[in-house]
Design a protein around this motif. Structure first.
Motif, mmCIF file in Angstrom:
data_model
loop_
_atom_site.group_PDB
_atom_site.id
_atom_site.type_symbol
_atom_site.label_atom_id
_atom_site.label_comp_id
_atom_site.label_asym_id
_atom_site.label_seq_id
_atom_site.Cartn_x
_atom_site.Cartn_y
_atom_site.Cartn_z
ATOM 1 N N ARG A 261 -8.968 7.287 -0.971
ATOM 2 C CA ARG A 261 -9.200 6.218 0.001
ATOM 3 C C ARG A 261 -8.509 6.249 1.150
ATOM 4 O O ARG A 261 -7.364 6.413 1.407
ATOM 5 N N GLU B 206 -10.852 1.836 4.509
ATOM 6 C CA GLU B 206 -11.785 1.874 3.610
ATOM 7 C C GLU B 206 -11.988 0.707 2.760
ATOM 8 O O GLU B 206 -11.111 0.414 1.881
ATOM 9 N N ARG C 170 -12.460 -1.601 -0.155
ATOM 10 C CA ARG C 170 -12.549 -1.114 -1.762
ATOM 11 C C ARG C 170 -13.963 -1.043 -2.305
ATOM 12 O O ARG C 170 -14.117 -0.111 -3.235
ATOM 13 N N PHE D 96 -15.653 2.215 -1.286
ATOM 14 C CA PHE D 96 -14.501 3.228 -1.809
ATOM 15 C C PHE D 96 -15.181 3.471 -3.241
ATOM 16 O O PHE D 96 -15.382 4.442 -3.796
#
Length: 195
Positions: free
Chosen positions: A83, A109, A111, A114
């Protein structure tokens, strides 16, 4: 049944001093190389069919060292890149807590995006390597996202600190993933004194 053995990459200099790596491409240090060697020596070649790796240096090199023992087909997959933590990458814990006490790192990024990326990768593995035994060398946040999703939040992200070169195992049976075990470090001499 499809099985995936998840291995976190070996240690880097940034790991050793607590710097957040994310998508920054940091190589293994000497301890990380030793950890990868210990993983390779511990794993049994006939137990696996394919080796998948994140293309970031620390994961790819860990996979290459492990594969010097196993001699499996090695496939890189972007789905399992760590990430991105945006502006916080390269900062120590203290620096991050001072600047971003709420963990809202600019340019990170998100969550959910991701998690979606990583789990889409897991779905690809289940389809491409159905009923095979997969080794996947990836990153702490990647493996924790997988464990968290499968365990419905009981383990994984923000709950489990994965050690460098630890081993976790998941199984896909009857259209459902389950966690067999996680954060196993018995094969690593570095951690045996702190069990």
């Amino acid at each position: 049944m499809t099985t995936i053995c998840l291995i976190r990459h070996g240690e880097t200099d940034w790991n050793a001093i607590g710097k957040l790596q994310g998508s920054t491409n940091i190589p293994l240090n000497n301890k990380g190389i030793q950890q990868a060697e210990e993983c390779g020596a511990f794993l049994i070649p006939s137990d696996y069919d394919v080796l998948i790796a994140s293309p970031l240096k620390r994961a790819k090199r860990t996979a290459e060292i492990i594969n010097s023992y196993l001699n499996l087909p090695l496939v890189e997959m972007e789905d399992f890149v760590e990430r991105s933590f945006g502006d916080a990458e390269g900062m120590t814990v203290e620096e991050r807590q001072t600047l971003y006490p709420n963990r809202e790192f600019p340019n990170k990024e998100e969550r959910q995006l991701f998690n979606n990326r990583v789990m889409a990768g897991i779905d690809k593995l289940a389809q491409t390597y159905s009923d095979q035994r997969i080794l996947l060398v990836a990153h702490g946040a990647v493996i924790n996202a997988i464990l968290s999703t499968i365990s419905k939040g009981e383990i994984g992200s923000r709950k489990t600190t994965l050690k460098n070169a630890c081993i976790s195992n998941i199984n896909f049976h009857k259209e459902q993933w389950s966690v067999k075990n996680y954060n196993k470090i018995d094969h690593l001499t570095n951690y045996q004194h702190i069990k």
